[in-house]
Design an enzyme around this catalytic site. Structure first.
Site, PDB file in Angstrom:
ATOM      1  N   PHE A   1      36.863  10.816  -7.278  1.00 52.21           N
ATOM      2  CA  PHE A   1      37.731  11.078  -8.431  1.00 52.21           C
ATOM      3  C   PHE A   1      39.219  11.817  -8.015  1.00 52.21           C
ATOM      4  O   PHE A   1      40.076  11.386  -8.543  1.00 52.21           O
ATOM      5  CB  PHE A   1      37.051  11.971  -9.491  1.00 52.21           C
ATOM      6  CG  PHE A   1      37.208  13.534  -9.131  1.00 52.21           C
ATOM      7  CD1 PHE A   1      38.240  14.103  -9.601  1.00 52.21           C
ATOM      8  CD2 PHE A   1      36.113  14.204  -8.546  1.00 52.21           C
ATOM      9  CE1 PHE A   1      38.584  15.387  -9.335  1.00 52.21           C
ATOM     10  CE2 PHE A   1      36.219  15.560  -8.595  1.00 52.21           C
ATOM     11  CZ  PHE A   1      37.611  16.137  -8.819  1.00 52.21           C
TER      12      PHE A   1
ATOM     13  N   LYS B   1      33.758   0.498  -5.109  1.00 51.24           N
ATOM     14  CA  LYS B   1      32.936   1.190  -6.088  1.00 51.24           C
ATOM     15  C   LYS B   1      33.796   2.470  -6.186  1.00 51.24           C
ATOM     16  O   LYS B   1      33.573   3.481  -5.541  1.00 51.24           O
ATOM     17  CB  LYS B   1      31.591   1.418  -5.894  1.00 51.24           C
ATOM     18  CG  LYS B   1      30.464   1.355  -6.656  1.00 51.24           C
ATOM     19  CD  LYS B   1      30.970   2.712  -7.607  1.00 51.24           C
ATOM     20  CE  LYS B   1      30.593   3.944  -7.316  1.00 51.24           C
ATOM     21  NZ  LYS B   1      31.057   5.118  -8.131  1.00 51.24           N
TER      22      LYS B   1
ATOM     23  N   GLU C   1      33.212   6.748 -10.832  1.00 49.84           N
ATOM     24  CA  GLU C   1      33.087   6.332 -12.446  1.00 49.84           C
ATOM     25  C   GLU C   1      33.848   7.409 -13.445  1.00 49.84           C
ATOM     26  O   GLU C   1      34.253   7.132 -14.542  1.00 49.84           O
ATOM     27  CB  GLU C   1      31.622   6.384 -12.812  1.00 49.84           C
ATOM     28  CG  GLU C   1      30.907   7.667 -12.607  1.00 49.84           C
ATOM     29  CD  GLU C   1      30.477   7.873 -11.201  1.00 49.84           C
ATOM     30  OE1 GLU C   1      30.733   7.683 -10.207  1.00 49.84           O
ATOM     31  OE2 GLU C   1      29.324   8.477 -11.207  1.00 49.84           O
ATOM     32  N   ARG C   2      34.542   8.503 -12.903  1.00 43.92           N
ATOM     33  CA  ARG C   2      35.138   9.609 -13.416  1.00 43.92           C
ATOM     34  C   ARG C   2      36.669   8.997 -13.658  1.00 43.92           C
ATOM     35  O   ARG C   2      37.361   9.415 -14.631  1.00 43.92           O
ATOM     36  CB  ARG C   2      35.113  10.935 -13.026  1.00 43.92           C
ATOM     37  CG  ARG C   2      33.619  11.469 -13.288  1.00 43.92           C
ATOM     38  CD  ARG C   2      33.545  12.812 -12.766  1.00 43.92           C
ATOM     39  NE  ARG C   2      33.187  12.634 -11.479  1.00 43.92           N
ATOM     40  CZ  ARG C   2      33.085  13.629 -10.628  1.00 43.92           C
ATOM     41  NH1 ARG C   2      33.159  15.089 -11.433  1.00 43.92           N
ATOM     42  NH2 ARG C   2      32.501  13.780  -9.506  1.00 43.92           N
TER      43      ARG C   2
ATOM     44  N   SER D   1      31.293  14.084  -1.939  1.00 47.23           N
ATOM     45  CA  SER D   1      30.834  15.434  -1.514  1.00 47.23           C
ATOM     46  C   SER D   1      29.811  15.491  -0.111  1.00 47.23           C
ATOM     47  O   SER D   1      29.643  14.260  -0.194  1.00 47.23           O
ATOM     48  CB  SER D   1      30.293  16.098  -2.723  1.00 47.23           C
ATOM     49  OG  SER D   1      29.024  15.228  -3.138  1.00 47.23           O
TER      50      SER D   1
ATOM     51  N   CYS E   1      40.910  17.567  -0.880  1.00 50.21           N
ATOM     52  CA  CYS E   1      39.755  17.773   0.301  1.00 50.21           C
ATOM     53  C   CYS E   1      40.674  18.553   1.297  1.00 50.21           C
ATOM     54  O   CYS E   1      40.013  19.045   2.268  1.00 50.21           O
ATOM     55  CB  CYS E   1      38.910  16.616   0.892  1.00 50.21           C
ATOM     56  SG  CYS E   1      40.402  15.557   1.425  1.00 50.21           S
TER      57      CYS E   1
ATOM     58  N   GLU F   1      32.178  25.310  -1.074  1.00 50.34           N
ATOM     59  CA  GLU F   1      33.537  24.532  -1.580  1.00 50.34           C
ATOM     60  C   GLU F   1      33.612  24.824  -3.081  1.00 50.34           C
ATOM     61  O   GLU F   1      32.701  24.487  -3.682  1.00 50.34           O
ATOM     62  CB  GLU F   1      33.243  23.022  -1.184  1.00 50.34           C
ATOM     63  CG  GLU F   1      34.645  22.247  -2.050  1.00 50.34           C
ATOM     64  CD  GLU F   1      34.560  20.708  -1.562  1.00 50.34           C
ATOM     65  OE1 GLU F   1      33.447  20.061  -1.481  1.00 50.34           O
ATOM     66  OE2 GLU F   1      35.450  20.267  -1.133  1.00 50.34           O
TER      67      GLU F   1
HETATM   68  P1  NAD Z   1      30.959  12.793  -5.410  1.00 54.95           P
HETATM   69  O1  NAD Z   1      30.183  13.107  -4.145  1.00 54.95           O
HETATM   70  O2  NAD Z   1      30.368  13.279  -6.723  1.00 54.95           O
HETATM   71  O3  NAD Z   1      31.250  11.112  -5.829  1.00 54.95           O
HETATM   72  C1  NAD Z   1      31.954  10.353  -4.787  1.00 54.95           C
HETATM   73  C2  NAD Z   1      31.320   9.021  -4.948  1.00 54.95           C
HETATM   74  O4  NAD Z   1      30.038   8.919  -4.841  1.00 54.95           O
HETATM   75  C3  NAD Z   1      31.400   8.367  -6.366  1.00 54.95           C
HETATM   76  O5  NAD Z   1      31.937   7.038  -6.501  1.00 54.95           O
HETATM   77  C4  NAD Z   1      30.114   8.473  -7.088  1.00 54.95           C
HETATM   78  O6  NAD Z   1      29.893   7.528  -8.051  1.00 54.95           O
HETATM   79  C5  NAD Z   1      29.339   8.239  -6.027  1.00 54.95           C
HETATM   80  N1  NAD Z   1      28.085   9.327  -6.090  1.00 54.95           N
HETATM   81  C6  NAD Z   1      27.752  10.247  -6.503  1.00 54.95           C
HETATM   82  N2  NAD Z   1      26.658  10.855  -6.587  1.00 54.95           N
HETATM   83  C7  NAD Z   1      25.976   9.857  -5.731  1.00 54.95           C
HETATM   84  C8  NAD Z   1      24.607   9.765  -5.325  1.00 54.95           C
HETATM   85  N3  NAD Z   1      23.622  10.627  -5.483  1.00 54.95           N
HETATM   86  N4  NAD Z   1      24.173   8.619  -4.791  1.00 54.95           N
HETATM   87  C9  NAD Z   1      24.823   7.684  -4.379  1.00 54.95           C
HETATM   88  N5  NAD Z   1      26.479   7.789  -4.852  1.00 54.95           N
HETATM   89  C10 NAD Z   1      27.039   8.649  -5.531  1.00 54.95           C
HETATM   90  O7  NAD Z   1      32.323  13.366  -5.106  1.00 54.95           O
HETATM   91  P2  NAD Z   1      33.490  13.727  -6.121  1.00 54.95           P
HETATM   92  O8  NAD Z   1      33.096  14.771  -7.031  1.00 54.95           O
HETATM   93  O9  NAD Z   1      33.859  12.406  -6.932  1.00 54.95           O
HETATM   94  O10 NAD Z   1      34.672  14.200  -5.335  1.00 54.95           O
HETATM   95  C11 NAD Z   1      34.982  15.333  -4.798  1.00 54.95           C
HETATM   96  C12 NAD Z   1      34.437  15.387  -3.507  1.00 54.95           C
HETATM   97  O11 NAD Z   1      34.929  14.761  -2.300  1.00 54.95           O
HETATM   98  C13 NAD Z   1      34.679  17.041  -2.960  1.00 54.95           C
HETATM   99  O12 NAD Z   1      33.711  17.359  -2.413  1.00 54.95           O
HETATM  100  C14 NAD Z   1      35.908  16.640  -1.823  1.00 54.95           C
HETATM  101  O13 NAD Z   1      35.864  17.582  -0.886  1.00 54.95           O
HETATM  102  C15 NAD Z   1      35.390  15.345  -1.399  1.00 54.95           C
HETATM  103  N6  NAD Z   1      36.512  14.831  -0.837  1.00 54.95           N
HETATM  104  C16 NAD Z   1      36.701  14.409   0.642  1.00 54.95           C
HETATM  105  C17 NAD Z   1      37.644  13.764   1.418  1.00 54.95           C
HETATM  106  C18 NAD Z   1      37.771  13.777   2.673  1.00 54.95           C
HETATM  107  O14 NAD Z   1      38.502  13.139   3.098  1.00 54.95           O
HETATM  108  N7  NAD Z   1      36.813  14.431   3.335  1.00 54.95           N
HETATM  109  C19 NAD Z   1      38.533  13.286   0.306  1.00 54.95           C
HETATM  110  C20 NAD Z   1      38.654  13.359  -0.830  1.00 54.95           C
HETATM  111  C21 NAD Z   1      37.408  14.124  -1.520  1.00 54.95           C
END
Ligand code: NAD
Length: 496
Positions: free
Chosen positions: A156, A180, A183-184, A233, A288, A389
Site C-alpha cells: 500500500f 495485483k 487492496e488498500r 511485509s 520501507c 518494524e
Molecule cells: P502486506 O504484506 O500486508 O501486503 C503486500 C501485498 O501482499 C498486498 O498486495 C496484499 O494483498 C498481499 N498479501 C497480504 N497478505 C497476504 C497473504 N497472507 N498471502 C498472500 N498475499 C498477501 O504489506 P503492506 O502492509 O501492504 O505494506 C507494508 C509492508 O511492505 C512493510 O512491511 C514495508 O516495510 C514493506 N515494504 C517493503 C519494501 C521493500 O522494498 N523492501 C517496499 C515497500 C514496502
C-alpha cells in the site's frame, strides 16, 4: 484544498484490454485515511478472475515476444508522456487513498517515470554476448529470451512507484504482465491502467487484477505464471518466496525493514537533523527506507536528540492535500492503534517518550488515522521493539560510545534494507560502507533509495531472492539465458 471524491465505487479489473467486473461477491471498502470517507470498493478476485487474467496474458505472449524490442518500447515512450501530463491528477489520487502529502505523492510518481525511462533502454540492456572460435570454427553466443507470463504483487505504501519497479521492464523484455496491487490503494493503478490502455499495447500484455490473498495464492499456483515479484511485509514475502519456489517459479520478494542511522559527533548536525527528520517522519514513517532507529555516538547524543525533538515538534500534520501539511495519516485505523500500542510497548520496555504522538487530534479531520511524530529515547537495544518494524512516525534513539559499538548494534538487526551514516569523516564513511550489514547504504543520505538504473538491494529479512528489482537486475530477472554453440562445416559445393 480537497478534491471531489472519485465517482467510481465498484472497481473493475483490466483483463485482455477490457475493463470487466470480477466474478466475486466479496468487496472491501477503500477509505481516505485522512478523512475516513469511503472512496471505492475493491473486488476480492476469485480463481476464475485469476485464470482469465493468466489466459489473456498467455494468449498475448507469443506475438508480443516476437515484436522487436525497438517496437516494444515505443508504447513506453507514450506512457512516460502520459504519466508526466497526469502527474498532478495521479498525485491527488495517491494522497486520497494513501494519505501521504501531495508533494510526496508526486515524488513517488517521478520515481515511477524514471523506471519507465530506464526500461526504454531494453534494446541495449537485453543484449547477450558472444565469442567466435571457442574451438576451431565453433562460435558461442548467449541470448536472452523473455519468460512468458509474469506477475507482481505490491504493497500500500507506494501505490504508483512500486508497480513501476516491475511493469516496464517485464513488458519491454517481451513478457506479458499481471499486476495485483494492494487492496488498500487500488485507485492509483485504476487510473494508471486507463493511461496504459491508451499507449497501443496489444490486449493481454498488461492486466490489472484486484484482490487479496486468494488472488496471490492462485497466481502462485497457476502453472502458466513463470515468475513473481513481491513487495510487502516480511512474513508474506517469505511465504510467497517459499510457495513460488515449491511450484518451480522464479521469485524476488522484498520484505519489511527496521532501518538504522548512525550519527557521529563530527556530522553537520543541522543537515543531519533535517534529513533524518524527513526520513523518519516523511510519508508518516511508512516508507520501507524510513529511518526508524538513530544511533548517536559520543556527544551526538545530546546535540542530535535536542535538535530532532525540536524539528519533529514543529512538523505540521494533516490532510496531505492541504497547503503546508508536512505529514499525513497512517493507512488505517488498525494501523494507528498498532503504532500506538508499539509506542506503549517501547515505554514499558524502558524507553523514555520524549515526544508522544498518540491521541493525535487534527481539527476538521477527527475521523483520520493520525499519529503525530513520536520520539523514544534510550530504547534498550535488547528490547523487542528494537527489532520490530513499526511502520509509523516513530523514531527511537539509542546511544553508543563508538562506531564499533554502533555497528555491532546494526549487526543484531534481522533486517537489512538500509543503513545510513552521518559524518564528515571519509575514513568513517568508507568503513561504514564496507561493514554495514544492509544492502542500501546512505552516507549523509536519509532515504537511500536506489535510482531506477541501480538494483533495490535489500538484504537479510528485507529480501528473499537473488535478483533485485530495477535496472540490470530487472533485465536478468525477466529473461532467461540461452547459450548457443554453432559449427558450420565448410560447404565446398556452393559457388557463393
Ligand atoms: P502486506 O504484506 O500486508 O501486503 C503486500 C501485498 O501482499 C498486498 O498486495 C496484499 O494483498 C498481499 N498479501 C497480504 N497478505 C497476504 C497473504 N497472507 N498471502 C498472500 N498475499 C498477501 O504489506 P503492506 O502492509 O501492504 O505494506 C507494508 C509492508 O511492505 C512493510 O512491511 C514495508 O516495510 C514493506 N515494504 C517493503 C519494501 C521493500 O522494498 N523492501 C517496499 C515497500 C514496502
Amino acid at each position: 484544498m480537497t478534491v471531489a471524491t472519485p465517482t467510481l465505487t465498484k472497481l473493475p479489473n483490466y483483463i485482455n484490454g477490457r475493463w470487466q467486473q470480477a466474478t466475486t461477491t466479496e468487496w472491501l471498502d477503500v477509505s481516505n485515511p485522512a478523512t475516513g470517507e469511503l472512496i471505492a470498493q475493491v473486488p476480492i478476485s476469485t480463481d476464475a478472475d485469476v485464470t482469465a487474467a493468466v489466459d489473456a496474458a498467455a494468449a498475448a505472449y507469443p506475438e508480443w515476444r516476437r515484436t522487436p524490442p525497438e517496437d516494444r518500447i515505443q508504447p513506453l515512450f507514450k506512457l512516460k508522456q502520459l504519466l508526466e501530463e497526469h502527474i498532478d491528477e495521479l498525485g491527488r489520487i495517491i494522497t486520497q487513498e494513501n494519505g501521504k502529502t501531495l508533494s510526496e505523492a508526486k515524488g513517488e510518481l517521478r520515481r515511477a517515470i524514471e523506471n519507465v525511462e530506464v526500461a526504454c533502454g531494453i534494446p541495449m540492456m537485453m543484449q547477450g554476448y558472444n565469442l567466435e572460435d571457442v574451438a576451431r570454427s565453433i562460435d558461442e553466443m548467449m541470448i536472452r529470451q523473455p519468460l512468458g507470463v509474469v506477475a507482481a504483487i505490491t504493497p500500500f505504501n507506494f501505490p504508483a512507484m512500486i508497480p513501476f519497479w516491475f511493469l516496464p521492464y517485464a513488458i519491454a523484455c517481451g513478457n506479458t504482465f499481471i499486476l495485483k496491487p494492494s487492496e488498500r490503494v487500488p485507485l492509483t493503478m485504476r487510473r494508471a491502467f486507463e493511461l496504459l490502455d491508451q499507449i497501443g499495447l496489444p490486449p493481454g500484455v498488461v492486466n490489472l487484477l484486484n484482490g487479496g490473498k486468494a488472488a496471490v495464492d492462485a497466481l502462485l499456483d497457476h502453472p502458466k505464471v513463470r515468475a513473481l515479484s513481491f513487495v510487502g511485509s516480511t512474513p508474506v514475502a517469505k511465504y510467497v518466496y517459499a510457495r513460488a519456489g515449491a511450484n518451480g517459479k522464479r521469485a524476488q520478494c522484498q520484505g519489511g525493514a527496521k532501518n538504522h542511522v548512525i550519527v557521529l559527533p563530527d556530522a553537520d548536525m543541522a543537515m543531519a537533523t533535517q534529513i533524518i527528520g524527513d526520513s523518519a517522519f516523511g510519508c508518516a514513517g511508512q516508507r520501507c527506507l524510513a529511518v526508524s532507529v538513530a544511533v548517536t555516538v559520543g556527544e551526538a547524543q545530546t546535540s542530535f536528540r535536542d535538535a530532532i525533538t525540536n524539528a519533529a515538534t514543529s512538523l505540521r500534520v494533516g490532510n496531505g492535500l492541504d497547503e503546508g501539511v508536512q505529514m499525513g495519516p497512517v493507512i488505517t485505523a488498525q494501523s494507528k492503534s498498532r503504532v500506538e500500542s508499539l509506542i506503549a510497548m517501547g515505554e514499558k520496555q524502558g524507553a523514555k517518550v520524549l515526544l508522544d504522538g498518540r491521541n493525535s487530534k487534527i481539527p476538521n479531520y477527527e475521523a483520520g488515522n493520525f499519529v503525530n511524530p513520536t520520539i523514544l529515547d534510550d530504547l534498550p537495544v535488547t528490547s523487542d521493539l528494537a527489532d520490530t518494524e513499526i511502520f509509523g512516525p516513530v523514531l527511537s534513539l539509542v546511544h553508543a560510545d563508538s562506531l564499533d559499538e554502533a555497528l555491532t548494534f546494526l549487526e543484531r538487526s534481522p533486517y537489512g534494507n538500509q543503513a545510513s551514516l552521518f559524518t564528515s569523516s571519509g575514513s568513517a564513511a568508507r568503513r561504514f560502507r564496507y561493514e554495514a550489514p544492509a544492502g542500501n547504504i546512505g552516507i549523509n543520505i536519509g532515504v537511500a533509495a536506489p535510482m531506477a538504473y541501480f538494483p533495490f538491494s535489500g538484504w537479510k529479512d528485507s529480501f528473499f531472492g537473488v535478483l533485485h528489482g530495477q535496472g540490470r537486475d530487472a533485465v536478468e530477472f525477466y529473461t532467461e539465458k540461452k547459450v548457443v554453440i554453432e559449427r558450420w562445416a565448410k560447404d565446398h559445393s556452393r559457388k557463393f
